[in-house]
Scaffold this motif. Structure first.
Motif, PDB file in Angstrom:
ATOM      1  N   LYS A   9       0.821  -1.216   0.000  1.00 40.66           N
ATOM      2  CA  LYS A   9       0.000   0.000   0.000  1.00 40.66           C
ATOM      3  C   LYS A   9       0.855   1.266   0.000  1.00 40.66           C
ATOM      4  N   SER A  10       1.858   1.308   0.894  1.00 39.58           N
ATOM      5  CA  SER A  10       2.654   2.535   0.994  1.00 39.58           C
ATOM      6  C   SER A  10       3.458   2.757  -0.279  1.00 39.58           C
ATOM      7  N   THR A  11       3.960   1.679  -0.846  1.00 38.09           N
ATOM      8  CA  THR A  11       4.725   1.796  -2.092  1.00 38.09           C
ATOM      9  C   THR A  11       3.833   2.348  -3.197  1.00 38.09           C
TER      10      THR A  11
ATOM     11  N   LEU B 113       9.427   7.062   8.888  1.00 40.88           N
ATOM     12  CA  LEU B 113       9.852   5.665   8.974  1.00 40.88           C
ATOM     13  C   LEU B 113       9.346   4.844   7.793  1.00 40.88           C
ATOM     14  N   ILE B 114       8.092   5.064   7.423  1.00 39.42           N
ATOM     15  CA  ILE B 114       7.470   4.281   6.354  1.00 39.42           C
ATOM     16  C   ILE B 114       8.049   4.660   4.989  1.00 39.42           C
ATOM     17  N   ALA B 115       8.220   5.956   4.750  1.00 44.58           N
ATOM     18  CA  ALA B 115       8.329   6.367   3.347  1.00 44.58           C
ATOM     19  C   ALA B 115       9.579   7.150   2.958  1.00 44.58           C
TER      20      ALA B 115
ATOM     21  N   LEU C  47      -3.263   9.605   1.560  1.00 50.30           N
ATOM     22  CA  LEU C  47      -3.469   9.479   3.003  1.00 50.30           C
ATOM     23  C   LEU C  47      -3.184   8.023   3.355  1.00 50.30           C
ATOM     24  N   ASP C  48      -1.961   7.771   3.815  1.00 50.70           N
ATOM     25  CA  ASP C  48      -1.530   6.393   4.091  1.00 50.70           C
ATOM     26  C   ASP C  48      -1.930   6.037   5.517  1.00 50.70           C
ATOM     27  N   GLU C  49      -2.307   4.769   5.730  1.00 52.70           N
ATOM     28  CA  GLU C  49      -2.810   4.315   7.047  1.00 52.70           C
ATOM     29  C   GLU C  49      -3.966   5.212   7.487  1.00 52.70           C
ATOM     30  N   ILE C  50      -4.912   5.399   6.573  1.00 51.54           N
ATOM     31  CA  ILE C  50      -6.028   6.307   6.819  1.00 51.54           C
ATOM     32  C   ILE C  50      -6.832   5.933   8.068  1.00 51.54           C
TER      33      ILE C  50
HETATM   34 MG   LIG Z   1       2.388   0.749   4.724  1.00 52.92          MG
END
Ligand SMILES: [Mg+2]
Ligand SMILES: Nc1ncnc2c1ncn2[C@@H]1O[C@H](COP(=O)(O)OP(=O)(O)OP(=O)(O)O)[C@@H](O)[C@H]1O
Length: 410
Positions: free
Chosen positions: A30-32, A61-63, A114-117
């Motif tokens: 998802k984040s990618t 951290l994620i991106a 909006l990641d980890e919405i």
């Molecule tokens: Mg992710």
């Protein structure tokens, strides 16, 4: 860094909706996808492109590593403090945390993720982000990605996207396996150890209702059975030191299965030495004199409760009667959600059985509900104490195994 998109990732990137929703299992990619969505197509001169996560720290951290990798060896300016990348045409790609959503006001946006919405403060999109998308030409677009967490606003966006009347919105749903980055045997392992509702949410990407009975996998049959004290095995005591009532659960471990064989319940003005006396009345003459004691955290600074002396009373009174006593008490009480998940998982996997003698515990498992603030509903003063005692024991015995075997990749 080479990004060869899997078929299901491509489908999301090809979405023509102004607002695209992706609900997917853990590690789907998802984040990618989110970052690739931002960089997809031309970035217009001076345009603004945000990757927004629940907090600045988490988003970095994620991106950040991933974003930098995507621009390696390109003529861009990277700013480690702002977490931004500025292209030669002054288009800016930036990572942003929604710690304080109001601080984000005052910009325009061409595209946002909006990641980890599910973990972003409700209202952030409507009140802060949406107006920022309205002043650009063409109007800005948004991608919402995440693994569900209960039935909050993420579910609302997802439902919008599935309603053909909402022309601007489009939803996608995929499981972890459909992402293609987690092998099937790893998912099967997670299924074995997680309780079914958590597994479905985390790996199938479904919206699960966490209301109602907290220990939702508990059923009278097969989880209760007449259990006799086994004279060859040590005894575990797990205590909740509330005074009205005080509850201890008495347990033994047999072939990696936990048997709760008995309960000591003192309804009013309980004192620890009275519970000890009751224990000795029932078990004072057993042959295996090894007793483990666990329970409420010895010293919970937050609520200024200190049970250190209670554990000493138990230890000394039992030693005086010839027991070997091992006290194993956590410094802090474990997170409620995690400990309940482990109890539910043990029940599902047939590793936890309860004697009908444990009336308070059975009532708790049947009746305890959420307070909708991340805790147990304590409106009924009789409830939650015996299941708390069970949680502490289960946490002490199985949490390491649970975390090691399941969510390796988190
Ligand atoms: Mg992710
Ligand atoms: N297109 C791709 N090409 C190569 N690797 C990828 C791609 N998409 C995802 N991955 C890899 O799959 C793993 C999971 O990706 P990502 O972090 O994007 O998933 P996620 O769904 O956001 O996970 P989480 O649920 O932990 O937030 C990462 O190790 C990532 O490098």
């Amino acid at each position: 860094m080479h990004f060869e998109l899997k078929t299901n990732q491509k489908k999301v990137l090809q979405s023509t909706s102004r607002f695209t929703i992706l609900s997917a299992g853990r590690r789907f990619g998802k984040s990618t996808i989110g970052l690739l969505y931002l960089l997809n197509g031309d970035l217009i001169p001076g345009g603004r492109y945000w990757f927004l996560g629940p907090t600045y720290r988490q988003t970095r951290l994620i991106a950040w590593h991933l974003l930098k990798g995507m621009f390696r060896n390109q003529p861009v300016k990277m700013n480690e403090t702002n977490l931004s990348v500025t292209l030669p045409n002054e288009a800016e790609v930036r990572l942003v945390g929604a710690d304080r959503p109001d601080n984000l006001r005052g910009s325009f946006l061409n595209r946002v993720v909006l990641d980890e919405i599910a973990y972003i403060k409700p209202g952030t999109f409507e009140e802060v982000i949406f107006p920022m998308l309205g002043t650009t030409k063409p109007p800005g677009r948004a991608l919402f990605t995440g693994t569900p967490n209960g039935m909050g606003p993420f579910k609302k966006y997802f439902d919008y996207g599935n309603d053909p009347n909402n022309k601007d919105w489009g939803s996608f749903h995929f499981t972890t396996l459909e992402g293609g980055y987690v092998p099937a045997d790893e998912v099967a392992r997670a299924k074995e150890y997680l309780d079914p509702r958590t597994f479905s949410q985390e790996y199938l990407g479904t919206f699960e209702n966490y209301g109602g009975q907290l220990y939702y996998t508990f059923k009278q049959t097969p989880h209760t059975a007449d259990l006799k004290h086994n004279p060859n095995l040590p005894i575990w005591i797990t205590a909740d030191f509330n005074k009205e009532p005080m509850v201890w659960e008495i347990a033994q471990i047999h072939d990696k299965r936990l048997n709760i064989i008995d309960e000591i319940y003192i309804r009013y003005s309980a004192k620890t030495h009275i519970a000890v006396a009751e224990f000795l009345k029932r078990y004072g003459n057993v042959t295996n004199k090894l007793v483990y004691v666990t329970g409420d955290a010895s010293n919970n600074y937050e609520s200024h409760r200190d049970y250190t002396t209670d554990y000493i009373i138990i230890r000394d009174a039992l030693m005086e009667k010839g027991f070997r006593v091992v006290v194993q008490v956590p410094k802090r009480n474990p997170n409620i959600n995690n400990r309940i998940n482990i109890v539910c998982s043990l029940l599902t996997n047939g590793r936890l059985t309860i004697s009908p003698k444990c009336k308070q515990l059975i009532d708790d498992l049947n009746q305890v509900e959420s307070d909708n603030k991340g805790g147990k509903n304590k409106e009924d003063p009789a409830r939650t104490h015996s299941s708390d005692a069970l949680d502490y024991l289960v946490w002490r015995l199985f949490s390491r195994e649970f975390f090691k075997q399941t969510i390796k990749q988190i």
